[in-house]
Design a protein around this motif. Structure first.
Motif, mmCIF file in Angstrom:
data_model
loop_
_atom_site.group_PDB
_atom_site.id
_atom_site.type_symbol
_atom_site.label_atom_id
_atom_site.label_comp_id
_atom_site.label_asym_id
_atom_site.label_seq_id
_atom_site.Cartn_x
_atom_site.Cartn_y
_atom_site.Cartn_z
ATOM 1 N N ALA A 1 0.831 -1.196 0.000
ATOM 2 C CA ALA A 1 0.000 0.000 0.000
ATOM 3 C C ALA A 1 0.872 1.255 0.000
ATOM 4 C CB ALA A 1 -0.933 -0.008 1.205
ATOM 5 N N VAL A 2 1.977 1.199 0.727
ATOM 6 C CA VAL A 2 2.919 2.329 0.762
ATOM 7 C C VAL A 2 3.639 2.468 -0.568
ATOM 8 C CG1 VAL A 2 5.003 3.226 1.876
ATOM 9 C CG2 VAL A 2 3.222 2.148 3.249
ATOM 10 N N ASN A 3 4.019 1.335 -1.157
ATOM 11 C CA ASN A 3 4.739 1.370 -2.431
ATOM 12 C C ASN A 3 3.961 2.069 -3.528
ATOM 13 O OD1 ASN A 3 6.956 0.036 -1.429
ATOM 14 N ND2 ASN A 3 6.459 -1.950 -2.334
ATOM 15 N N ALA A 4 2.632 2.056 -3.428
ATOM 16 C CA ALA A 4 1.807 2.703 -4.449
ATOM 17 C C ALA A 4 2.147 4.184 -4.578
ATOM 18 C CB ALA A 4 0.330 2.528 -4.118
ATOM 19 N N THR A 5 2.589 4.804 -3.480
ATOM 20 C CA THR A 5 3.012 6.201 -3.501
ATOM 21 C C THR A 5 4.529 6.329 -3.569
ATOM 22 O OG1 THR A 5 1.084 6.828 -2.193
ATOM 23 C CG2 THR A 5 2.903 8.399 -2.260
ATOM 24 N N LEU A 6 5.230 5.445 -2.877
ATOM 25 C CA LEU A 6 6.686 5.527 -2.797
ATOM 26 C C LEU A 6 7.347 5.277 -4.147
ATOM 27 C CD1 LEU A 6 8.898 5.962 -0.615
ATOM 28 C CD2 LEU A 6 8.946 3.479 -0.318
ATOM 29 N N PHE A 7 6.720 4.441 -4.970
ATOM 30 C CA PHE A 7 7.274 4.103 -6.285
ATOM 31 C C PHE A 7 6.247 4.424 -7.372
ATOM 32 C CE2 PHE A 7 9.438 1.352 -3.252
ATOM 33 C CZ PHE A 7 10.769 1.507 -3.606
ATOM 34 N N THR B 1 13.245 1.342 4.287
ATOM 35 C CA THR B 1 12.481 2.536 3.940
ATOM 36 C C THR B 1 11.090 2.156 3.433
ATOM 37 O OG1 THR B 1 14.501 3.741 3.379
ATOM 38 C CG2 THR B 1 12.437 4.578 2.466
ATOM 39 N N GLY B 2 10.088 2.782 4.011
ATOM 40 C CA GLY B 2 8.716 2.513 3.614
ATOM 41 C C GLY B 2 8.093 1.308 4.284
ATOM 42 N N SER B 3 8.860 0.599 5.119
ATOM 43 C CA SER B 3 8.334 -0.563 5.830
ATOM 44 C C SER B 3 7.428 -0.108 6.971
ATOM 45 C CB SER B 3 9.488 -1.387 6.399
ATOM 46 O OG SER B 3 10.189 -0.648 7.391
ATOM 47 N N PRO B 4 6.584 -0.990 7.503
ATOM 48 C CA PRO B 4 5.752 -0.602 8.649
ATOM 49 C C PRO B 4 6.548 -0.031 9.823
ATOM 50 C CG PRO B 4 4.902 -2.601 7.689
ATOM 51 C CD PRO B 4 6.186 -2.314 6.964
ATOM 52 N N PRO B 5 7.700 -0.620 10.212
ATOM 53 C CA PRO B 5 8.477 0.014 11.283
ATOM 54 C C PRO B 5 8.934 1.430 10.939
ATOM 55 C CG PRO B 5 9.106 -2.271 11.093
ATOM 56 C CD PRO B 5 8.220 -1.978 9.920
ATOM 57 N N HIS B 6 9.230 1.687 9.669
ATOM 58 C CA HIS B 6 9.592 3.055 9.275
ATOM 59 C C HIS B 6 8.403 3.991 9.395
ATOM 60 C CE1 HIS B 6 11.134 5.974 5.924
ATOM 61 N NE2 HIS B 6 11.261 6.497 7.137
ATOM 62 N N LEU B 7 7.226 3.525 9.005
ATOM 63 C CA LEU B 7 6.031 4.358 9.156
ATOM 64 C C LEU B 7 5.757 4.644 10.629
ATOM 65 C CD1 LEU B 7 3.668 2.623 6.582
ATOM 66 C CD2 LEU B 7 5.127 4.614 6.220
ATOM 67 N N GLY B 8 5.942 3.610 11.479
ATOM 68 C CA GLY B 8 5.777 3.825 12.915
ATOM 69 C C GLY B 8 6.747 4.852 13.444
ATOM 70 N N THR C 1 -0.627 9.922 2.217
ATOM 71 C CA THR C 1 -0.518 11.236 2.852
ATOM 72 C C THR C 1 0.752 11.339 3.682
ATOM 73 O OG1 THR C 1 -2.932 11.424 2.943
ATOM 74 C CG2 THR C 1 -1.663 12.847 4.412
ATOM 75 N N LEU C 2 1.046 10.316 4.484
ATOM 76 C CA LEU C 2 2.246 10.369 5.324
ATOM 77 C C LEU C 2 3.513 10.346 4.484
ATOM 78 C CD1 LEU C 2 3.470 10.330 8.190
ATOM 79 C CD2 LEU C 2 3.514 7.837 8.017
ATOM 80 N N VAL C 3 3.560 9.481 3.471
ATOM 81 C CA VAL C 3 4.750 9.397 2.616
ATOM 82 C C VAL C 3 5.029 10.752 1.979
ATOM 83 C CG1 VAL C 3 5.650 8.421 0.457
ATOM 84 C CG2 VAL C 3 4.586 6.933 2.165
ATOM 85 N N THR C 4 3.981 11.401 1.500
ATOM 86 C CA THR C 4 4.149 12.696 0.837
ATOM 87 C C THR C 4 4.563 13.778 1.825
ATOM 88 O OG1 THR C 4 2.491 12.099 -0.819
ATOM 89 C CG2 THR C 4 3.015 14.439 -0.577
ATOM 90 N N GLU C 5 3.866 13.870 2.945
ATOM 91 C CA GLU C 5 4.141 14.939 3.906
ATOM 92 C C GLU C 5 5.489 14.759 4.599
ATOM 93 O OE1 GLU C 5 0.826 15.098 6.545
ATOM 94 O OE2 GLU C 5 -0.511 16.018 5.054
ATOM 95 N N ALA C 6 5.895 13.503 4.825
ATOM 96 C CA ALA C 6 7.179 13.262 5.488
ATOM 97 C C ALA C 6 8.341 13.267 4.498
ATOM 98 C CB ALA C 6 7.140 11.919 6.217
#
Length: 328
Positions: free
Chosen positions: A101-107, A162-169, A317-322
């Motif tokens: 789900a994160v990769n959809a924005t990260l890549f 990078t982009g893993s759940p622990p990174h998001l946490g 939203t978090l990937v973009t803002e961070a």
């Protein structure tokens, strides 16, 4: 034209799955050959364990072995791409996690379109993360004390990438603590080496997948300050939730779901949904998953599709803002 209509009805971006639930069993025999279950992570990890539990039961249901295909690498893109380009006959399944789900924005230039190239069959389970510190270096701090410390001191915080759940946490912690550059992200290739370094004192803290740090918590080398789920976890019932500690903004769960190609015919999708839900609902499968730290879900395709879509947008939203960027 028919293929295009089916494709539009079965993508992540559309809530047309009730149509699939009402569709009867496929007219042609299914499966016609041994299905393949792609796991885009190495063997032995959390996603792999859940996939193997479900695959074994599906093999019993179908009277055909389901072959686990570990396609690790590329931040889980390689396996997902293989599934997206597989024949649209339902014989290829894909295990995904929050990472996808994160990769959809990260890549944004990934070789597939996560929002449109897949149909969600079922959300299988979820598990919390835990805010953990080295027990010897932090024998008394609670979560609010750690937040206060992060505003004063530089903290090296590990993650499984990078982009893993622990990174998001970690990024959620950075926001809540308003710690800014005091939080230094140290990405690793996987959860095990980062947890080992935290236990050894190289790192200051982690927001780790609970099963990956559970042995070190039980062994006394790490202290869990809180779990990031809405409720306490049965494997560590003594550990409070982030909400109990006054920080509900830190709530995050990792999860795993099973997908297939979006162009798979509706009748086969309905068969997959029915059988996957039966597999994860099996008493032995569910108990083994719970023993591994999962909350067993087994949601239908409609609810699962809505959840994955919401998670994709939440973390975009978090990937973009961070300003999170892929590793070079």
């Amino acid at each position: 034209m028919i293929r295009q209509i089916v494709r539009r009805r079965t993508t992540l971006g559309l809530a047309a799955m009730p149509f699939l639930s009402r569709t009867g069993q496929a007219q042609q025999p299914f499966p016609e050959r041994n299905p393949r279950y792609i796991v885009p992570f190495p063997p032995g990890g959390l996603t792999d364990i859940m996939a193997r539990l479900v695959a074994q039961k599906l093999g019993e249901i179908w009277n055909r072995p389901v072959v686990i295909d570990n396609r690790a690498g590329g931040n889980a893109l390689i396996g997902a791409d293989a599934a997206a380009k597989s024949p649209a006959d339902g014989h290829t399944l894909l295990a995904i996690t929050l990472t996808h789900a994160v990769n959809a924005t990260l890549f944004p230039n990934a070789p597939y379109d996560f929002r449109h190239d897949f149909s969600v069959i079922s959300l299988l389970g979820s598990l919390p993360l835990a805010v953990v510190v080295n027990a010897e270096k932090n024998p008394r701090d609670d979560l609010p004390a750690l937040v206060a410390r992060s505003r004063r001191d530089r903290l090296n915080v590990g993650s499984s990438g990078t982009g893993s759940p622990p990174h998001l946490g970690l990024e959620l912690f950075r926001r809540v603590a308003r710690a800014g550059e005091n939080i230094v992200h140290v990405p690793y290739r996987g959860g095990a080496p980062s947890v080992t370094d935290l236990a050894g004192g190289t790192l200051d803290m982690m927001v780790s997948n609970l099963p990956e740090c559970l042995a070190q918590i039980r062994g006394g080398r790490l202290r869990a300050l809180a779990v990031t789920s809405a409720e306490r976890h049965p494997l560590v019932p003594e550990v409070p939730t982030v909400r109990e500690m006054g920080l509900p903004e830190l709530e995050i769960t990792n999860w795993t779901a099973v997908l297939t190609n979006a162009a798979v015919p509706p009748a086969i999708l309905a068969r997959l949904e029915r059988d996957v839900m039966a597999a994860i609902g099996d008493a032995t499968v569910s108990q083994r998953a719970r023993d591994g730290g999962f909350q067993v879900l087994g949601w239908d395709s409609v609810r699962s599709t809505q959840f994955v879509r919401a998670e994709t947008e939440r973390w975009a939203t978090l990937v973009t803002e961070a300003g999170i960027k892929p590793d070079a």
